[in-house]
Scaffold this motif. Sequence first.
Motif, mmCIF file in Angstrom:
data_model
loop_
_atom_site.group_PDB
_atom_site.id
_atom_site.type_symbol
_atom_site.label_atom_id
_atom_site.label_comp_id
_atom_site.label_asym_id
_atom_site.label_seq_id
_atom_site.Cartn_x
_atom_site.Cartn_y
_atom_site.Cartn_z
ATOM 1 N N GLU A 61 40.436 29.066 34.250
ATOM 2 C CA GLU A 61 40.530 29.892 33.035
ATOM 3 C C GLU A 61 41.249 31.220 33.295
ATOM 4 O O GLU A 61 41.906 31.759 32.409
ATOM 5 N N ILE A 62 41.150 31.734 34.515
ATOM 6 C CA ILE A 62 41.641 33.082 34.804
ATOM 7 C C ILE A 62 43.132 33.266 34.494
ATOM 8 O O ILE A 62 43.492 34.232 33.825
ATOM 9 N N PRO A 63 44.017 32.347 34.901
ATOM 10 C CA PRO A 63 45.441 32.553 34.582
ATOM 11 C C PRO A 63 45.751 32.531 33.083
ATOM 12 O O PRO A 63 46.814 32.980 32.664
ATOM 13 N N THR A 64 44.834 32.028 32.264
ATOM 14 C CA THR A 64 45.071 31.963 30.821
ATOM 15 C C THR A 64 44.633 33.239 30.111
ATOM 16 O O THR A 64 44.908 33.418 28.931
ATOM 17 N N LEU A 65 43.939 34.120 30.827
ATOM 18 C CA LEU A 65 43.428 35.359 30.224
ATOM 19 C C LEU A 65 44.401 36.506 30.443
ATOM 20 O O LEU A 65 45.256 36.452 31.325
ATOM 21 N N ASN A 66 44.249 37.558 29.663
ATOM 22 C CA ASN A 66 45.052 38.777 29.849
ATOM 23 C C ASN A 66 44.435 39.540 31.019
ATOM 24 O O ASN A 66 43.641 40.450 30.841
ATOM 25 N N PHE A 67 44.801 39.112 32.243
ATOM 26 C CA PHE A 67 44.166 39.598 33.464
ATOM 27 C C PHE A 67 44.993 40.716 34.075
ATOM 28 O O PHE A 67 46.220 40.720 33.983
ATOM 29 N N VAL A 68 44.336 41.680 34.695
ATOM 30 C CA VAL A 68 45.008 42.797 35.358
ATOM 31 C C VAL A 68 45.978 42.256 36.419
ATOM 32 O O VAL A 68 45.613 41.388 37.217
ATOM 33 N N ASP A 69 47.206 42.770 36.429
ATOM 34 C CA ASP A 69 48.258 42.257 37.325
ATOM 35 C C ASP A 69 47.854 42.296 38.795
ATOM 36 O O ASP A 69 48.085 41.334 39.530
ATOM 37 N N SER A 70 47.268 43.406 39.237
ATOM 38 C CA SER A 70 46.924 43.530 40.661
ATOM 39 C C SER A 70 45.899 42.473 41.062
ATOM 40 O O SER A 70 45.968 41.927 42.165
ATOM 41 N N ASP A 71 44.964 42.143 40.167
ATOM 42 C CA ASP A 71 43.975 41.113 40.488
ATOM 43 C C ASP A 71 44.602 39.723 40.532
ATOM 44 O O ASP A 71 44.139 38.855 41.272
ATOM 45 N N MET A 72 45.670 39.506 39.761
ATOM 46 C CA MET A 72 46.348 38.206 39.826
ATOM 47 C C MET A 72 47.029 38.017 41.189
ATOM 48 O O MET A 72 47.215 36.894 41.630
ATOM 49 N N LEU A 73 47.368 39.121 41.873
ATOM 50 C CA LEU A 73 47.952 39.019 43.215
ATOM 51 C C LEU A 73 46.957 38.424 44.212
ATOM 52 O O LEU A 73 47.349 37.730 45.147
ATOM 53 N N ILE A 74 45.674 38.721 44.033
ATOM 54 C CA ILE A 74 44.663 38.200 44.963
ATOM 55 C C ILE A 74 44.043 36.897 44.474
ATOM 56 O O ILE A 74 43.334 36.237 45.223
ATOM 57 N N PHE A 75 44.338 36.516 43.230
ATOM 58 C CA PHE A 75 43.732 35.309 42.657
ATOM 59 C C PHE A 75 43.907 34.061 43.531
ATOM 60 O O PHE A 75 42.936 33.325 43.750
ATOM 61 N N PRO A 76 45.114 33.780 44.086
ATOM 62 C CA PRO A 76 45.242 32.587 44.936
ATOM 63 C C PRO A 76 44.310 32.630 46.155
ATOM 64 O O PRO A 76 43.781 31.588 46.566
ATOM 65 N N PHE A 77 44.088 33.810 46.702
ATOM 66 C CA PHE A 77 43.182 33.960 47.854
ATOM 67 C C PHE A 77 41.735 33.725 47.429
ATOM 68 O O PHE A 77 40.947 33.146 48.178
ATOM 69 N N VAL A 78 41.384 34.212 46.239
ATOM 70 C CA VAL A 78 40.026 34.000 45.713
ATOM 71 C C VAL A 78 39.788 32.499 45.512
ATOM 72 O O VAL A 78 38.748 31.969 45.897
ATOM 73 N N ALA A 79 40.776 31.816 44.934
ATOM 74 C CA ALA A 79 40.652 30.376 44.699
ATOM 75 C C ALA A 79 40.499 29.625 46.026
ATOM 76 O O ALA A 79 39.667 28.715 46.147
ATOM 77 N N LYS A 80 41.285 29.994 47.025
ATOM 78 C CA LYS A 80 41.212 29.341 48.337
ATOM 79 C C LYS A 80 39.871 29.633 49.008
ATOM 80 O O LYS A 80 39.243 28.745 49.591
ATOM 81 N N TYR A 81 39.418 30.891 48.920
ATOM 82 C CA TYR A 81 38.135 31.280 49.509
ATOM 83 C C TYR A 81 37.006 30.445 48.915
ATOM 84 O O TYR A 81 36.137 29.944 49.639
ATOM 85 N N LEU A 82 37.016 30.287 47.597
ATOM 86 C CA LEU A 82 35.983 29.502 46.932
ATOM 87 C C LEU A 82 36.067 28.038 47.360
ATOM 88 O O LEU A 82 35.053 27.423 47.690
ATOM 89 N N ALA A 83 37.274 27.487 47.381
ATOM 90 C CA ALA A 83 37.446 26.085 47.799
ATOM 91 C C ALA A 83 36.955 25.876 49.224
ATOM 92 O O ALA A 83 36.280 24.893 49.521
ATOM 93 N N ASP A 84 37.280 26.808 50.112
ATOM 94 C CA ASP A 84 36.848 26.716 51.514
ATOM 95 C C ASP A 84 35.334 26.799 51.628
ATOM 96 O O ASP A 84 34.725 26.093 52.425
ATOM 97 N N SER A 85 34.713 27.663 50.827
ATOM 98 C CA SER A 85 33.252 27.845 50.927
ATOM 99 C C SER A 85 32.513 26.629 50.359
ATOM 100 O O SER A 85 31.423 26.306 50.815
ATOM 101 N N ILE A 86 33.108 25.963 49.382
ATOM 102 C CA ILE A 86 32.485 24.761 48.803
ATOM 103 C C ILE A 86 32.563 23.599 49.799
ATOM 104 O O ILE A 86 31.648 22.820 49.929
ATOM 105 N N SER A 87 33.679 23.516 50.530
ATOM 106 C CA SER A 87 33.878 22.395 51.449
ATOM 107 C C SER A 87 33.113 22.552 52.756
ATOM 108 O O SER A 87 33.022 21.608 53.528
#
Length: 138
Positions: free
Chosen positions: A111-137
Motif C-alpha cells: 500500500e505504501i507506494p500508492t500513498l502520498n508518502f514523504v520522499d525521503s521515506d520512500m528512499l528507505i522503503f526498499p530496505f524496510v521491505a527487505k528487512y521485513l521479508a528477512d525477519s519473516i523468513s
Amino acid sequence: MSNTSIACIAFNEKKVLIAHRNPVGQMGERWEFPGGKVEAGESDEAAVIREFREEFGVDVKVGSSVAETFFKHNDDIVALHAYEVFLPHDGIEKKFALTEHTEYKWAELSEIPTLNFVDSDMLIFPFVAKYLADSISD
C-alpha cells in the motif's frame, strides 16, 4: 556537519506503522514513517524514544538499524537513519495520543507506494521491505 533525522519502523506481523502528518509545513498532509530530527548532543536511540513520546505518547524500545541514506532538504544534506522500534501496544484498542499527525494505521507494504508518502521515506522503503521479508523468513 550534516543534519540527521530518524525514521521509526514498527512492525505488526506483516504490516508497518505509518502516520499522516498534520496539514502544516512542507510535508503537511503526507504519510510517513514516524520520526524526526536528532537534536544536538542526542543519540539516534534517544531521538527515537523522544519522538515517540512527543508524537504518540508512548515509550518504545529501539531495535536494530533498518537502513541509512541521505537526502537533500532545502539546501542541506540530511542523513536518514531508520531503526526498528517496539511499541508497548498496537494503538488499536488503546489509541496513541497524536500531536504531529491526524491519523495512523498499520499498512501493508504494497500500500505504501500508492500513498502520498514523504520522499525521503520512500528512499528507505526498499530496505524496510527487505528487512521485513528477512525477519519473516528467519
